[in-house]
Design a protein around this motif. Structure first.
Motif, short mmCIF file in Angstrom:
data_model
loop_
_atom_site.label_atom_id
_atom_site.label_comp_id
_atom_site.label_asym_id
_atom_site.label_seq_id
_atom_site.Cartn_x
_atom_site.Cartn_y
_atom_site.Cartn_z
N ILE A 1 2.91 5.39 -6.10
CA ILE A 1 2.59 5.42 -7.54
C ILE A 1 1.45 6.41 -7.82
CG2 ILE A 1 1.75 4.00 -9.45
CD1 ILE A 1 3.28 1.66 -8.12
N PHE B 1 0.81 -1.22 0.00
CA PHE B 1 0.00 0.00 0.00
C PHE B 1 0.84 1.26 0.00
CE2 PHE B 1 0.43 -0.12 4.57
CZ PHE B 1 0.28 1.18 4.97
N ILE B 2 2.02 1.21 0.57
CA ILE B 2 2.88 2.39 0.44
C ILE B 2 3.29 2.56 -1.01
CG2 ILE B 2 5.05 3.48 1.13
CD1 ILE B 2 4.88 2.18 3.77
N GLU B 3 3.57 1.42 -1.64
CA GLU B 3 3.92 1.44 -3.05
C GLU B 3 2.77 2.07 -3.84
OE1 GLU B 3 4.98 -2.43 -4.29
OE2 GLU B 3 6.00 -1.75 -6.11
N GLY B 4 1.57 1.64 -3.48
CA GLY B 4 0.38 2.20 -4.12
C GLY B 4 0.32 3.70 -3.96
N ASP B 5 0.53 4.15 -2.73
CA ASP B 5 0.52 5.60 -2.46
C ASP B 5 1.55 6.30 -3.32
OD1 ASP B 5 -1.46 5.29 -0.69
OD2 ASP B 5 -0.28 5.70 1.12
#
Lengths: 114, 870
Positions: free
Chosen positions: B30, B24-28
């Motif tokens: 991106i 989810f950090i990756e999601g944020d």
């Protein structure tokens, strides 16, 4: 003896989560803080704060939908827990009691010395 | 359009982020990134992304889900150890084989490491070691092609060099001679007696116990003792200021100081230090008379090459017009023990010897590792089910791999502990074997223990890796479905390891046999002279001729004595160098030659044979015995080689004029015989009549030798009161020439035995497993009517084939290696086919016996038992 530990930035993050209610996920929280407080928030600072708050049990998270925009990664939504609410109230109350304890004269005299 | 964030930072983030947070950090990241592209453009977005990733690199975010892993690892580790120990207990035979093998391997390795560490530690305690140089002299005569080189110098070198070259700070001359010391009424020949210049103490390390070595050591007849020597001679008295009677003249030497005993790992070794001037040998007229060792203390450690460059031109000038060439070389003190071909006051180590011993230890470790690998892969059948279950329950390949490595590590550590004990126990024997004084202390220093532990870890990895790979790579579905057999590749590896092990063993057997045969050949070779029952005694070299004659007669009168001769050297080793020339003229060509002063009885005592001519006569001795050097006339007996070199046939030679030391005539020509070691071919040799010489040879009948010696001792006391009666048998001193070969032979014996035992153990373990796997097959064969012998062939044939392959590999290698070794001898045995036959057959026999132990048991089992259960 401190019952609840809540740093200044952590408090801000929690309040923002409260403001956003059901829409509180990473980017949204960040933007909300940035617009409301007009200060830059780094991804790193915010996520560390979120991780810490979750570790303390003040907030909980649940996975949300994965969107194209996030390259298929799910959003993670945050919610304040009961303990979190207590911590916030406690912090606010201690703050308030401190405010109240400051004698009125302090505010009035400020002008003289300025 | 999809935009991708900078891949490097993206991957970096994925690498360090906690897996739980990653998505989810990756999601944020991106999401932000994409938004930034829309508002700021790609470049800025890229930059901000990178910045975000770097800012995220902080404690709360980095990690690998610690909580979850930590607990799990600990439990797994405990479990792994538990399983490892259970396995050790369960498979007692293979555990014992493995521990025994590993212990032997590690212990051999530790011993070798101790040995090498000891050799490398030589002279390290000398504070000025890197500033000291030893002088090596080389000389040759005009027109002569051969030159002599060695660590001998005359007394002139030290003073001249320190005067001439600013690089030389101090110089010391050392002479080592056996010296007679009087202890009460007794005469003792002290072997560790050095005469040194007082500068000795400026160059070399010493720890003063009593007295002083400064001015006190100047002057003649001064003495410094080591602590243990002082105790030996003076007991608990204070020796300072007291005197000891030294030499055949019983000259009193005053003890001026006592120093601590010298470390054994030193090229300089002494019990006594006498002042150099006491010898009265100091001279600066010639560079010849080179009987002393010279060490130089240089200005600094870089001065050696500069000084070396100046030496040759300097000596060119010095030796101009002398008819000889003389050159000096410098050796760095700290390199002498390991690299120099010239011994110091203790024999140098030989690099070749160290390589051989180290190589053998390595081979043993390899054999041990292979045994372990074989036993483990063979047992993989047993453990396949375990691996299957573990994999089904979620074990990763890496976890299983480390589990098995861990098992071999446990085994290795156990073996390390036992091998330390073993090393402690066998150290005295090992010391005897290699002729050193290694101590257990060397083993206990931290660096060494660390090294030992390193070896252990390496072994556990080398031996454990292959089985661990095989086991952890098993397919759970296949393994759990039913019967599992060894994979073909594993079988192939096992077989090649067996071949390799046996090849090494056969190689070592070949080497042992060849070395022993060569030694036997050397020791029993007819040398041309008689060395049995000949006793060698020492007298003063300048004992007057008539006195010596009396001694000879008296000794000859003892029953059991056949003949007595006085000479310069015994025929075992004649290395004294002279020059010879054909004719008496000044301008005759000089050649270097070995020569030996002898008397009329030498040929009779040594039973050397004359080709032609006659023995020396009493008149010849008288001609040589005249006092006036100018009137001295010699007679010569030369060997065939000298005869050839001088260009005569033996018959021509008789009566010819020739020159060695003094002019003289050739009396006779003797047969060539070996007067050096068998490493060298026979060189020209001349015997000349001279009335001096420090050796008395006594040939006895060999019966009642003790009585003869006792009688000789009685007479000795009155006739030679200035010397102790110390005798040596010629064959003993002959055998001493080959000490290093004998040592090598003993070392090879031990290690070859260990190697073959280990290889056999490996085969024993492996065959037991292989045959266990074939019990059903045996059952069916038996049920169909196979008899014992055909079963044996079926079971053992496979193993024996491997041994045959090993023989085919080992023999050529052994042939080449031993040919190389034998080339070091001028006189050597041929490499005969039977050596290889014997080695091969013995390996085959051992293998056959080992395998058939299991085969016979398996073949005799009732087939019902093996076929009943499915």
């Amino acid at each position: 003896m401190k019952k609840y530990q809540l740093g200044e930035f952590e408090e801000i993050v929690m309040l923002t989560i409260g403001i956003l209610y059901k829409e509180a996920y990473g980017v949204a929280i960040k933007k909300e803080i940035e617009t409301r407080l007009s200060r830059d928030v780094s991804m790193g600072a915010m996520h560390t704060a979120l991780v810490r708050l979750e570790d303390k049990g003040y907030i909980k998270s649940f996975d949300g939908e994965a969107t194209e925009e996030r390259a298929g990664r799910p959003r993670k939504y945050f919610q304040i827990t009961a303990l979190g609410k207590k911590a916030m109230t406690y912090t606010k109350e201690t703050r308030d009691s401190l405010w109240k304890a400051v004698p009125k004269v302090v505010w009035e005299l400020n002008g003289i010395f300025q | 359009m999809r935009n991708n964030p900078p891949p490097f930072f993206h991957r970096f983030f994925q690498w360090y982020c906690k897996p739980k947070l990653r998505d989810f950090i990756e999601g944020d990241l991106i999401e932000e990134y994409n938004e930034r592209i829309r508002t700021f453009g790609k470049r800025k977005a890229d930059f901000r992304f990178a910045l975000d990733v770097i800012k995220l690199f902080r404690p709360g975010i980095i990690g690998r889900d610690k909580n979850f892993n930590r607990i799990n690892n600990l439990a797994m580790l405990q479990n792994n150890f538990k399983i490892a120990f259970r396995n050790l207990q369960k498979n007692k035979v293979s555990s014992v084989i493995n521990i025994f093998g590993l212990t032997t391997g590690i212990a051999s390795c530790l011993l070798i490491m101790l040995f090498i560490q000891y050799e490398l530690s030589f002279d390290k305690f000398q504070e000025k070691g890197n500033r000291i140089a030893r002088v090596i002299m080389e000389y040759s005569f005009d027109g002569a092609p051969d030159s002599q080189k060695g660590n001998f110098t005359s007394t002139k070198v030290a003073p001249v060099f320190s005067r001439t070259f600013p690089e030389v700070e101090r110089a010391v001359r050392i002479s080592d001679l056996y010296t007679i010391v009087k202890h009460g009424e007794e005469l003792i020949t002290e072997k560790e007696f050095l005469h040194v210049d007082s500068s000795f103490f400026d160059l070399f390390h010493y720890e003063l116990v009593k007295g002083s070595v400064g001015k006190a050591f100047h002057g003649i007849n001064k003495l410094v003792l080591t602590e243990s020597t002082a105790k030996r001679y003076f007991d608990s008295e204070d020796p300072i200021g007291k005197s000891l009677l030294i030499g055949t003249t019983s000259t009193p030497y005053e003890v001026v100081a006592v120093v601590k005993d010298y470390p054994t790992n030193s090229q300089i070794k002494f019990d006594f230090l006498g002042s150099f001037s006491s010898m009265g040998a100091n001279q600066e007229s010639t560079y010849y008379n080179a009987n002393y060792t010279t060490y130089l203390l240089l200005r600094d450690e870089y001065a050696l090459p500069t000084l070396q460059e100046k030496l040759h031109p300097f000596m060119e000038k010095e030796s101009k017009g002398t008819g000889s060439h003389m050159r000096f070389f410098l050796e760095r003190f700290s390199d002498i023990h390991i690299y120099s071909p010239y011994d110091a006051f203790v024999p140098n180590t030989s690099l070749g010897y160290m390589y051989i011993v180290g190589g053998v230890a390595l081979l043993i470790i390899i054999i041990v590792c292979f045994t372990y690998v074989n036993l483990c892969t063979a047992r993989s059948v047993e453990r396949a089910k375990e691996v299957g279950i573990r994999k089904v329950s979620g074990a990763a390949k890496a976890q299983l791999f480390w589990q098995f490595i861990g098992e071999s590590f446990v085994l290795c550590v156990l073996s390390l502990i036992t091998s330390l004990a073993v090393v402690g126990a066998v150290l005295p024997f090992f010391n005897q074997l290699v002729g050193k004084q290694l101590t257990f202390d060397g083993l206990l220093n931290p660096a060494f223990l660390l090294g030992a532990f390193g070896v252990t870890i390496t072994i556990s990895f080398l031996a454990g890796a292959y089985p661990a790979l095989i086991l952890s790579g098993l397919q759970p579905a296949k393994v759990l479905k039913g019967v599992f057999r060894n994979t073909n590749s594993a079988k192939w590896v096992q077989q090649s390891l067996i071949v390799f092990q046996f090849a090494i063993s056969i190689l070592l057997i070949v080497a042992t046999l060849v070395i022993q045969n060569q030694l036997y050949f050397i020791q029993h070779e007819k040398l041309g002279y008689d060395r049995e029952h000949v006793v060698q005694l020492r007298i003063n070299w300048d004992m007057p001729h008539d006195k010596a004659e009396v001694l000879k007669q008296e000794l000859n009168a003892i029953p059991g004595v056949v003949s007595v001769s006085r000479c310069g050297n015994s025929p075992v080793r004649i290395i004294s160098g002279y020059t010879m020339a054909k004719g008496w003229a000044e301008n005759d060509e000089f050649m270097s030659v070995n020569a030996n002063p002898t008397d009329t009885d030498f040929l009779k005592t040594t039973e050397l044979e004359l080709v032609t001519g006659s023995n020396f006569t009493i008149q010849d001795m008288k001609d040589a015995g005249v006092e006036d050097w100018e009137k001295k006339q010699y007679h010569f007996i030369i060997n065939e080689s000298a005869c050839r070199k001088l260009g005569w046939t033996p018959e021509e030679a008789i009566g010819q004029k020739m020159f060695v030391n003094r002019p003289g005539y050739v009396r006779g020509v003797m047969k060539d015989f070996n007067f050096k070691s068998m490493h060298e071919s026979i060189a020209p040799l001349v015997f000349f009549t001279e009335t001096t010489g420090s050796v008395v040879l006594v040939k006895t009948t060999g019966t009642n030798i003790q009585e003869t010696l006792d009688a000789a001792k009685e007479k000795w006391k009155t006739l030679v009161p200035e010397r102790p009666f110390e005798f040596q048998f010629l064959d003993d001193s002959y055998n001493r020439l080959y000490e290093s070969e004998q040592q090598l032979s003993q070392v090879m014996n031990v290690f070859a035995a260990i190697a073959i035992i280990l290889a056999t153990l490996g085969l024993f373990g492996l065959s037991s497993y292989m045959i266990q796997q074939r019990t059903k097959e045996i059952g069916i064969r038996k049920a169909l009517g196979a008899n014992l012998s055909s079963l044996l062939v079926a079971l053992s044939g496979n193993f024996l084939r491997l041994v045959v392959i090993a023989i085919l590999i080992a023999c050529p290698i052994g042939y080449l290696a031993m040919k190389q070794w034998l080339n070091g001898f001028a006189y050597r045995i041929d490499l005969q086919w039977w050596i290889f036959l014997v080695s091969g057959l013995s390996a085959l026999l051992i293998a056959a016996v080992t395998v058939s132990i299991h085969s016979i048991r398996a073949s005799r089992a009732n087939p019902v038992n093996s076929l009943r259960s499915e």
